[in-house]
Design a protein around this motif. Structure first.
Motif, PDB file in Angstrom:
ATOM      1  N   PRO A  47       1.150  -1.016   0.319  1.00 20.04           N
ATOM      2  CA  PRO A  47       0.353   0.526  -0.062  1.00 20.04           C
ATOM      3  C   PRO A  47       0.608   1.070  -0.170  1.00 20.04           C
ATOM      4  O   PRO A  47       0.289   2.511  -0.792  1.00 20.04           O
ATOM      5  CB  PRO A  47      -0.787   0.062   1.482  1.00 20.04           C
ATOM      6  CG  PRO A  47      -1.118  -1.755   1.677  1.00 20.04           C
ATOM      7  CD  PRO A  47       0.381  -2.479   1.006  1.00 20.04           C
ATOM      8  N   ASP A  48       1.779   0.918   0.660  1.00 20.05           N
ATOM      9  CA  ASP A  48       2.688   2.392   0.607  1.00 20.05           C
ATOM     10  C   ASP A  48       3.790   2.756  -0.407  1.00 20.05           C
ATOM     11  O   ASP A  48       4.085   3.363  -0.821  1.00 20.05           O
ATOM     12  CB  ASP A  48       3.859   1.885   2.233  1.00 20.05           C
ATOM     13  CG  ASP A  48       3.032   2.561   3.066  1.00 20.05           C
ATOM     14  OD1 ASP A  48       1.877   3.515   3.101  1.00 20.05           O
ATOM     15  OD2 ASP A  48       3.148   2.137   3.778  1.00 20.05           O
ATOM     16  N   LEU A  83      -4.876 -10.467  -1.065  1.00 19.44           N
ATOM     17  CA  LEU A  83      -6.261 -10.872  -1.706  1.00 19.44           C
ATOM     18  C   LEU A  83      -7.241  -9.445  -1.373  1.00 19.44           C
ATOM     19  O   LEU A  83      -7.640  -9.293  -1.122  1.00 19.44           O
ATOM     20  CB  LEU A  83      -6.908 -12.246  -0.990  1.00 19.44           C
ATOM     21  CG  LEU A  83      -6.285 -13.147  -0.493  1.00 19.44           C
ATOM     22  CD1 LEU A  83      -6.492 -14.844  -0.401  1.00 19.44           C
ATOM     23  CD2 LEU A  83      -6.816 -13.943  -2.747  1.00 19.44           C
ATOM     24  N   LEU A  84      -8.753  -9.803  -2.996  1.00 20.08           N
ATOM     25  CA  LEU A  84      -9.515  -8.557  -2.539  1.00 20.08           C
ATOM     26  C   LEU A  84     -10.505  -8.524  -1.361  1.00 20.08           C
ATOM     27  O   LEU A  84     -10.455  -9.591  -0.152  1.00 20.08           O
ATOM     28  CB  LEU A  84     -10.360  -8.432  -3.523  1.00 20.08           C
ATOM     29  CG  LEU A  84      -8.903  -8.488  -4.764  1.00 20.08           C
ATOM     30  CD1 LEU A  84     -10.232  -7.907  -6.171  1.00 20.08           C
ATOM     31  CD2 LEU A  84      -8.347  -7.102  -5.386  1.00 20.08           C
ATOM     32  N   ILE A  85     -11.074  -7.921  -0.866  1.00 18.12           N
ATOM     33  CA  ILE A  85     -11.621  -7.717  -0.282  1.00 18.12           C
ATOM     34  C   ILE A  85     -12.884  -7.062  -0.779  1.00 18.12           C
ATOM     35  O   ILE A  85     -13.147  -5.828  -0.909  1.00 18.12           O
ATOM     36  CB  ILE A  85     -11.859  -6.905   1.402  1.00 18.12           C
ATOM     37  CG1 ILE A  85      -9.908  -7.464   1.760  1.00 18.12           C
ATOM     38  CG2 ILE A  85     -12.838  -6.737   2.288  1.00 18.12           C
ATOM     39  CD1 ILE A  85      -9.600  -6.173   3.191  1.00 18.12           C
ATOM     40  N   ALA A 366      -8.916  -1.905  -3.729  1.00 17.58           N
ATOM     41  CA  ALA A 366     -10.263  -3.337  -3.736  1.00 17.58           C
ATOM     42  C   ALA A 366      -9.493  -4.283  -2.561  1.00 17.58           C
ATOM     43  O   ALA A 366     -10.061  -5.627  -2.426  1.00 17.58           O
ATOM     44  CB  ALA A 366     -10.281  -4.166  -4.637  1.00 17.58           C
ATOM     45  N   SER A 367      -8.236  -3.352  -1.292  1.00 15.48           N
ATOM     46  CA  SER A 367      -8.035  -4.750  -0.913  1.00 15.48           C
ATOM     47  C   SER A 367      -7.509  -3.793   0.433  1.00 15.48           C
ATOM     48  O   SER A 367      -8.781  -4.010   1.741  1.00 15.48           O
ATOM     49  CB  SER A 367      -6.183  -5.673  -1.071  1.00 15.48           C
ATOM     50  OG  SER A 367      -5.254  -4.433  -1.674  1.00 15.48           O
ATOM     51  N   TRP A 368      -6.303  -2.810   0.589  1.00 12.08           N
ATOM     52  CA  TRP A 368      -6.244  -2.621   1.615  1.00 12.08           C
ATOM     53  C   TRP A 368      -7.141  -1.257   2.013  1.00 12.08           C
ATOM     54  O   TRP A 368      -7.636  -1.338   3.440  1.00 12.08           O
ATOM     55  CB  TRP A 368      -5.250  -1.226   1.238  1.00 12.08           C
ATOM     56  CG  TRP A 368      -4.525  -0.403   2.640  1.00 12.08           C
ATOM     57  CD1 TRP A 368      -4.235   0.444   3.133  1.00 12.08           C
ATOM     58  CD2 TRP A 368      -3.771  -1.416   4.151  1.00 12.08           C
ATOM     59  NE1 TRP A 368      -4.195   0.465   3.467  1.00 12.08           N
ATOM     60  CE2 TRP A 368      -3.627  -0.270   4.955  1.00 12.08           C
ATOM     61  CE3 TRP A 368      -3.406  -2.646   4.249  1.00 12.08           C
ATOM     62  CZ2 TRP A 368      -3.177  -0.398   5.995  1.00 12.08           C
ATOM     63  CZ3 TRP A 368      -2.758  -2.537   5.339  1.00 12.08           C
ATOM     64  CH2 TRP A 368      -1.751  -1.766   6.187  1.00 12.08           C
ATOM     65  N   LYS A 380      -5.807  -8.074   7.835  1.00 11.30           N
ATOM     66  CA  LYS A 380      -5.341  -7.668   6.069  1.00 11.30           C
ATOM     67  C   LYS A 380      -5.859  -7.217   5.074  1.00 11.30           C
ATOM     68  O   LYS A 380      -5.346  -6.061   5.310  1.00 11.30           O
ATOM     69  CB  LYS A 380      -7.269  -8.585   5.395  1.00 11.30           C
ATOM     70  CG  LYS A 380      -8.018 -10.025   6.001  1.00 11.30           C
ATOM     71  CD  LYS A 380      -9.253 -10.556   6.026  1.00 11.30           C
ATOM     72  CE  LYS A 380      -9.695 -11.282   6.601  1.00 11.30           C
ATOM     73  NZ  LYS A 380      -9.152 -12.372   6.003  1.00 11.30           N
ATOM     74  N   GLY A 381      -5.415  -7.196   3.404  1.00 10.38           N
ATOM     75  CA  GLY A 381      -5.382  -6.088   2.739  1.00 10.38           C
ATOM     76  C   GLY A 381      -3.854  -5.913   2.966  1.00 10.38           C
ATOM     77  O   GLY A 381      -3.509  -4.892   1.518  1.00 10.38           O
ATOM     78  N   SER A 382      -2.686  -6.710   2.950  1.00  7.12           N
ATOM     79  CA  SER A 382      -1.742  -6.687   2.203  1.00  7.12           C
ATOM     80  C   SER A 382      -0.930  -7.725   2.314  1.00  7.12           C
ATOM     81  O   SER A 382      -1.236  -8.767   2.473  1.00  7.12           O
ATOM     82  CB  SER A 382      -0.517  -5.377   2.992  1.00  7.12           C
ATOM     83  OG  SER A 382      -0.114  -5.949   4.178  1.00  7.12           O
ATOM     84  N   LEU A 383       0.957  -7.210   2.082  1.00  8.02           N
ATOM     85  CA  LEU A 383       1.753  -8.990   1.741  1.00  8.02           C
ATOM     86  C   LEU A 383       2.507  -9.018   2.590  1.00  8.02           C
ATOM     87  O   LEU A 383       3.650  -9.056   2.708  1.00  8.02           O
ATOM     88  CB  LEU A 383       1.780  -9.247   0.291  1.00  8.02           C
ATOM     89  CG  LEU A 383       1.379  -9.779  -0.396  1.00  8.02           C
ATOM     90  CD1 LEU A 383       1.300  -9.575  -1.791  1.00  8.02           C
ATOM     91  CD2 LEU A 383       0.397 -10.756  -0.017  1.00  8.02           C
TER      92      LEU A 383
END
Length: 413
Positions: A47-48, A83-85, A366-368, A380-383
């Motif tokens: 995300p960053d 993975l998307l949320i 769609a994720s973070w 969730k939302g990142s790796l």
């Protein structure tokens, strides 16, 4: 090295253990070793930082900083996404989130995981109280057990507190003014399963219900509303934090009457749902909203219906008949009224990119961003290390899905 181009050729034992990860929490792998891997050679999203070439390691069901296991998943030529949320989805693959049937929730969860969605909020239509309570009870019971597929992140209650003039495909006969007691009964039935609620802030009783819901940790979103700028701004200042499918089923964004969109822009931190199927919102407006709010405030949603992923034709949504034709889902008796979408969230990401949205911005939306909206960003939302071990590998040329990993295992396609 495990080549994603040869996933179909994996030994049956590996498919059996790793190809069917479960829902809430995930089931322990019988042998454990398949949950430890290194995903190498791919361009990994953060995300960053956006995309950078690096290795993602899994240690059991979590992302790790390093892995001592030699098993590798070759992601060369791929983007690696979390993975998307999906915070707003009424159904998928024939399954209806409002059916109050755990088998339908499971079918929906399995199908969504195959599309790269790791968590979702089953979203209700406006239904009689008894049916809504049944949906809440069913979802609460479902979340207590382990199931295959995407995880249920909580119920999105869309209706019955909506404006009749902006009801869209909701049943106007069942709409009502915000009622704290009704909301309390539904939360009781669902044992706190409602995590997100859409309401029209101009209706009598809306502001007290917003304050009550926010105190209980429920996220309130403005939608299906006739609210003007001042009313929407007052609701956002009272604790509402989001707008439901921005630009759809709300007052227009005008130069003298900026409406809900203008209020959302003016109140810092307000997030906005956006359906990027190219049907609900014109591509030019998708680009404009990403620029207006910035990629950090857009939450991409599918608003998908049960016919999503199925052939076109005639279906039922609650008490309404809908027709799907040329990718458009409309009310059969009011073909000018969109009923929802028939796109998966991953397909919305692809379409947003085709409209000119940078892939990193679309993936964030769609994720973070949805993870942050529901307070799940530590899981969730990142790796990043410590997050749940789930990822999607997309071909860098076509953006088609090459592999899905959930709870540290390659999902059987």
């Amino acid at each position: 090295m495990l080549d994603i181009r040869k996933i179909a050729e994996l030994p049956e034992a590996h498919k059996r253990d790793c190809g069917k990860p479960t829902g809430i929490g995930g089931a322990a792998n019988r042998h454990g070793k398949e949950r430890h891997m290194q995903i190498t050679g791919g361009w990994v999203y953060d995300p960053d930082e956006g995309f950078a070439e690096r290795t993602v390691c899994t240690d059991g069901e979590k992302i790790a900083r390093i892995s001592t296991d030699t098993k590798r998943l070759d992601a060369a030529g791929c983007y690696v996404l979390p993975l998307l949320i999906d915070l707003h989805i009424h159904g998928y693959a024939g399954a209806d989130a409002g059916s109050a049937d755990p088998a339908e929730l499971e079918r929906m969860a399995r199908a969504l995981l195959m599309q790269g969605v790791g968590a979702f909020c089953p979203t209700t239509m406006t239904l009689p109280e008894a049916r809504l309570a049944a949906v809440c009870r069913c979802t609460a019971a479902y979340c207590k057990e382990r199931h295959p597929g995407a995880q249920v992140a909580g119920i999105h209650l869309e209706g019955p507190f909506l404006a009749p003039e902006r009801r869209g495909s909701h049943d106007g006969a069942l709409l009502q003014n915000p009622d704290p007691e009704l909301f309390r009964r539904l939360q009781e039935a669902g044992e706190g399963a409602v995590r997100l609620m859409t309401l029209a802030p101009e209706l009598p009783g809306a502001l007290p219900l917003i304050r009550m819901a926010v105190k209980q940790g429920i996220r309130v979103s403005l939608g299906h509303t006739q609210a003007d700028y001042d009313t929407a701004r007052a609701a956002l200042r009272a604790g509402a934090a989001q707008c439901t499918h921005l630009l759809n089923a709300m007052t227009p964004f005008g130069h003298r009457a900026p409406g809900v969109v203008g209020a959302a822009f003016d109140v810092p931190g307000t997030m906005v749902e956006l359906i990027c199927d190219g049907i609900h919102v014109h591509p030019a407006m998708v680009r404009a909203m990403f620029r207006l709010f910035g990629p950090e405030r857009v939450v991409m949603v599918s608003d998908a219906l049960p016919p999503a992923g199925l052939p076109e034709g005639t279906y039922h949504l609650g008490s309404r008949e809908i027709t799907v034709d040329h990718g458009r889902a409309v009310l059969s008796d009011k073909p000018e009224t969109l009923a929802g979408s028939v796109c998966s969230l991953m397909e919305c990401v692809r379409r947003a990119v085709s409209f000119g949205i940078p892939l990193a911005d679309a993936v964030r939306a769609a994720s973070w961003n949805p993870a942050c909206a529901l307070g799940m960003e530590t899981r969730k939302g990142s790796l990043r290390p410590g997050q749940e071990a789930g990822a999607v590998l997309l071909d860098r040329e076509t953006l088609e899905t090459r592999a899905v990993i959930a709870r540290g295992c390659v999902v059987e396609q």
